[in-house]
Design a protein around this motif. Sequence first.
Motif, PDB file in Angstrom:
ATOM      1  N   ALA A 158      35.256  41.526  43.448  1.00 45.47           N
ATOM      2  CA  ALA A 158      34.072  42.387  43.501  1.00 45.47           C
ATOM      3  C   ALA A 158      34.141  43.466  42.417  1.00 45.47           C
ATOM      4  CB  ALA A 158      33.942  43.018  44.879  1.00 45.47           C
ATOM      5  N   LEU A 159      35.317  44.048  42.233  1.00 48.19           N
ATOM      6  CA  LEU A 159      35.479  45.096  41.220  1.00 48.19           C
ATOM      7  C   LEU A 159      35.339  44.543  39.803  1.00 48.19           C
ATOM      8  CD1 LEU A 159      38.471  47.084  42.764  1.00 48.19           C
ATOM      9  CD2 LEU A 159      36.110  47.868  42.551  1.00 48.19           C
ATOM     10  N   SER A 160      35.678  43.271  39.636  1.00 49.08           N
ATOM     11  CA  SER A 160      35.580  42.651  38.309  1.00 49.08           C
ATOM     12  C   SER A 160      34.152  42.675  37.776  1.00 49.08           C
ATOM     13  CB  SER A 160      36.085  41.207  38.358  1.00 49.08           C
ATOM     14  OG  SER A 160      37.455  41.165  38.698  1.00 49.08           O
ATOM     15  N   ASP A 161      33.184  42.642  38.695  1.00 48.15           N
ATOM     16  CA  ASP A 161      31.771  42.646  38.292  1.00 48.15           C
ATOM     17  C   ASP A 161      31.175  44.047  38.262  1.00 48.15           C
ATOM     18  OD1 ASP A 161      31.785  39.865  38.117  1.00 48.15           O
ATOM     19  OD2 ASP A 161      31.331  39.641  40.249  1.00 48.15           O
ATOM     20  N   ASN A 162      31.996  45.046  38.569  1.00 43.63           N
ATOM     21  CA  ASN A 162      31.510  46.424  38.615  1.00 43.63           C
ATOM     22  C   ASN A 162      31.516  47.029  37.215  1.00 43.63           C
ATOM     23  OD1 ASN A 162      31.309  49.305  39.042  1.00 43.63           O
ATOM     24  ND2 ASN A 162      31.885  48.944  41.175  1.00 43.63           N
ATOM     25  N   THR A 163      30.409  47.602  36.826  1.00 47.70           N
ATOM     26  CA  THR A 163      30.286  48.168  35.474  1.00 47.70           C
ATOM     27  C   THR A 163      30.325  49.703  35.475  1.00 47.70           C
ATOM     28  OG1 THR A 163      27.868  48.104  35.659  1.00 47.70           O
ATOM     29  CG2 THR A 163      28.950  46.190  34.650  1.00 47.70           C
ATOM     30  N   ASP A 164      30.725  50.297  36.600  1.00 52.33           N
ATOM     31  CA  ASP A 164      30.742  51.758  36.708  1.00 52.33           C
ATOM     32  C   ASP A 164      32.025  52.382  36.152  1.00 52.33           C
ATOM     33  OD1 ASP A 164      28.281  51.637  37.931  1.00 52.33           O
ATOM     34  OD2 ASP A 164      29.105  51.617  39.962  1.00 52.33           O
TER      35      ASP A 164
ATOM     36  N   LEU B  91      42.088  47.030  38.596  1.00 51.18           N
ATOM     37  CA  LEU B  91      42.304  45.599  38.853  1.00 51.18           C
ATOM     38  C   LEU B  91      43.789  45.270  38.884  1.00 51.18           C
ATOM     39  CD1 LEU B  91      39.484  43.987  36.682  1.00 51.18           C
ATOM     40  CD2 LEU B  91      39.581  44.190  39.177  1.00 51.18           C
ATOM     41  N   ASP B  92      44.559  45.906  38.010  1.00 50.35           N
ATOM     42  CA  ASP B  92      46.010  45.702  38.028  1.00 50.35           C
ATOM     43  C   ASP B  92      46.581  46.028  39.404  1.00 50.35           C
ATOM     44  OD1 ASP B  92      46.849  44.629  35.653  1.00 50.35           O
ATOM     45  OD2 ASP B  92      47.242  46.536  34.679  1.00 50.35           O
ATOM     46  N   SER B  93      46.203  47.173  39.928  1.00 49.17           N
ATOM     47  CA  SER B  93      46.718  47.621  41.221  1.00 49.17           C
ATOM     48  C   SER B  93      46.273  46.708  42.355  1.00 49.17           C
ATOM     49  CB  SER B  93      46.253  49.054  41.493  1.00 49.17           C
ATOM     50  OG  SER B  93      46.669  49.495  42.762  1.00 49.17           O
ATOM     51  N   VAL B  94      44.987  46.331  42.343  1.00 48.68           N
ATOM     52  CA  VAL B  94      44.435  45.522  43.432  1.00 48.68           C
ATOM     53  C   VAL B  94      45.034  44.125  43.446  1.00 48.68           C
ATOM     54  CG1 VAL B  94      42.309  44.422  44.251  1.00 48.68           C
ATOM     55  CG2 VAL B  94      42.293  46.837  43.612  1.00 48.68           C
ATOM     56  N   PHE B  95      45.060  43.449  42.292  1.00 49.31           N
ATOM     57  CA  PHE B  95      45.585  42.085  42.258  1.00 49.31           C
ATOM     58  C   PHE B  95      47.103  42.061  42.467  1.00 49.31           C
ATOM     59  CE2 PHE B  95      41.602  40.983  39.819  1.00 49.31           C
ATOM     60  CZ  PHE B  95      41.075  40.191  40.823  1.00 49.31           C
ATOM     61  N   LYS B  96      47.787  43.092  42.005  1.00 46.83           N
ATOM     62  CA  LYS B  96      49.224  43.177  42.257  1.00 46.83           C
ATOM     63  C   LYS B  96      49.499  43.291  43.749  1.00 46.83           C
ATOM     64  CE  LYS B  96      53.401  45.759  40.997  1.00 46.83           C
ATOM     65  NZ  LYS B  96      53.948  46.911  40.226  1.00 46.83           N
ATOM     66  N   THR B  97      48.687  44.087  44.446  1.00 44.07           N
ATOM     67  CA  THR B  97      48.833  44.220  45.892  1.00 44.07           C
ATOM     68  C   THR B  97      48.570  42.887  46.586  1.00 44.07           C
ATOM     69  OG1 THR B  97      48.159  46.543  45.815  1.00 44.07           O
ATOM     70  CG2 THR B  97      48.003  45.437  47.938  1.00 44.07           C
TER      71      THR B  97
ATOM     72  N   ALA C 109      45.298  34.388  42.551  1.00 39.36           N
ATOM     73  CA  ALA C 109      45.478  35.830  42.345  1.00 39.36           C
ATOM     74  C   ALA C 109      46.209  36.109  41.035  1.00 39.36           C
ATOM     75  CB  ALA C 109      46.239  36.429  43.526  1.00 39.36           C
ATOM     76  N   PHE C 110      47.216  35.293  40.711  1.00 37.72           N
ATOM     77  CA  PHE C 110      47.902  35.440  39.425  1.00 37.72           C
ATOM     78  C   PHE C 110      46.914  35.269  38.274  1.00 37.72           C
ATOM     79  CE2 PHE C 110      52.091  34.401  41.512  1.00 37.72           C
ATOM     80  CZ  PHE C 110      52.770  35.520  41.051  1.00 37.72           C
ATOM     81  N   LYS C 111      46.076  34.248  38.352  1.00 39.62           N
ATOM     82  CA  LYS C 111      45.116  34.000  37.275  1.00 39.62           C
ATOM     83  C   LYS C 111      44.094  35.130  37.174  1.00 39.62           C
ATOM     84  CE  LYS C 111      43.848  29.896  38.610  1.00 39.62           C
ATOM     85  NZ  LYS C 111      43.100  28.616  38.594  1.00 39.62           N
ATOM     86  N   ALA C 112      43.638  35.601  38.332  1.00 38.10           N
ATOM     87  CA  ALA C 112      42.672  36.707  38.319  1.00 38.10           C
ATOM     88  C   ALA C 112      43.289  37.974  37.743  1.00 38.10           C
ATOM     89  CB  ALA C 112      42.173  36.965  39.743  1.00 38.10           C
ATOM     90  N   HIS C 113      44.591  38.167  37.987  1.00 39.60           N
ATOM     91  CA  HIS C 113      45.303  39.332  37.457  1.00 39.60           C
ATOM     92  C   HIS C 113      45.363  39.288  35.928  1.00 39.60           C
ATOM     93  CE1 HIS C 113      49.086  42.099  37.939  1.00 39.60           C
ATOM     94  NE2 HIS C 113      48.023  42.751  37.545  1.00 39.60           N
ATOM     95  N   ALA C 114      45.538  38.103  35.386  1.00 44.83           N
ATOM     96  CA  ALA C 114      45.669  37.951  33.931  1.00 44.83           C
ATOM     97  C   ALA C 114      44.332  37.851  33.215  1.00 44.83           C
ATOM     98  CB  ALA C 114      46.505  36.701  33.629  1.00 44.83           C
ATOM     99  N   LYS C 115      43.311  37.375  33.901  1.00 43.94           N
ATOM    100  CA  LYS C 115      42.036  37.029  33.269  1.00 43.94           C
ATOM    101  C   LYS C 115      41.392  38.163  32.467  1.00 43.94           C
ATOM    102  CE  LYS C 115      37.539  34.990  34.421  1.00 43.94           C
ATOM    103  NZ  LYS C 115      36.686  36.084  33.912  1.00 43.94           N
TER     104      LYS C 115
END
Length: 276
Positions: free
Chosen positions: A76-82, A92-98, A123-129
């Motif tokens: 969800a945060l990946s699509d956030n432009t704020d 994103l680093d913090s969220v996907f690492k968790t 999750a690994f792929k999303a973390h790197a993407k």
Amino acid sequence: LFEECDNFSKSLTLISKAKSLFPENNYYPSVEINIAMRLNKVDEARTKIDNQLKLDPENSSLHFNRAVLYYNLGLALSDNTDFSEKEKLDTLDSVFKTSIESYKSTLQFDPNNERALIYMLDAFKAHAKPYFDLERNLDFLALKNKYEAESKRLKNEGNKRISEAPRFALMYMEMKGEEISNDDIATIYPIFSIMEDYQNLINILKISNKISPKKYLINKIFSKDGKMLSEAEKISKTSKKEEVKELGKQKKKLLNISLILLNKGGSCPPPYFFLL
């Protein structure tokens, strides 16, 4: 009752009564977590999961729920432009690492949890993407002589975040054996290619070809260039510098295909959670 009832408010009232009657039963708090997630109350669900984990820290289902919650939050945060670019990357680093750490905790207490393994690969792929996306969209003309260094930096950041994934991919392949599916392979394949693990890339492509040689997406992509798989085999075996140089274009093509598949996301965790 929860599965049959569309009225979540009524369900929550009944669950609250059940909790007061059976305070030692962990089932009812877990249903509350599921309802909170279905209502998109992320903070409430996260708080309830963390509170339950304090009471039951070895509960693999709670760790799994927490992992999927953070994964979905990251999407969800990946699509956030704020956010600014840096704020977004840090978040994103913090969220996907968790999410990844919670999947690892799930496997610590439930080593045979197949879903935790395959979802963790996503999750690994999303973390790197985000880093691979930034590298792919670099402006060569704007960066000029800084382009190569910035490209290398972003690739290294992406690789660092996905570097553990091959080990877990192999664990999943061993666990599934002949029961591995095309969707599983679509999730795993980009990891081996991005990390330039060509021997395991060859192995999983051969499995996919065995499963459905005419239908599978990866084989359709490779059919556009019949030499791709054989070139990957050469890359995995060669140690001569001149041969590596000649195969550079094939390696780049393999990587580009992997990034395309990575961008498609592979399999994604479904919007539901374990009930205890």
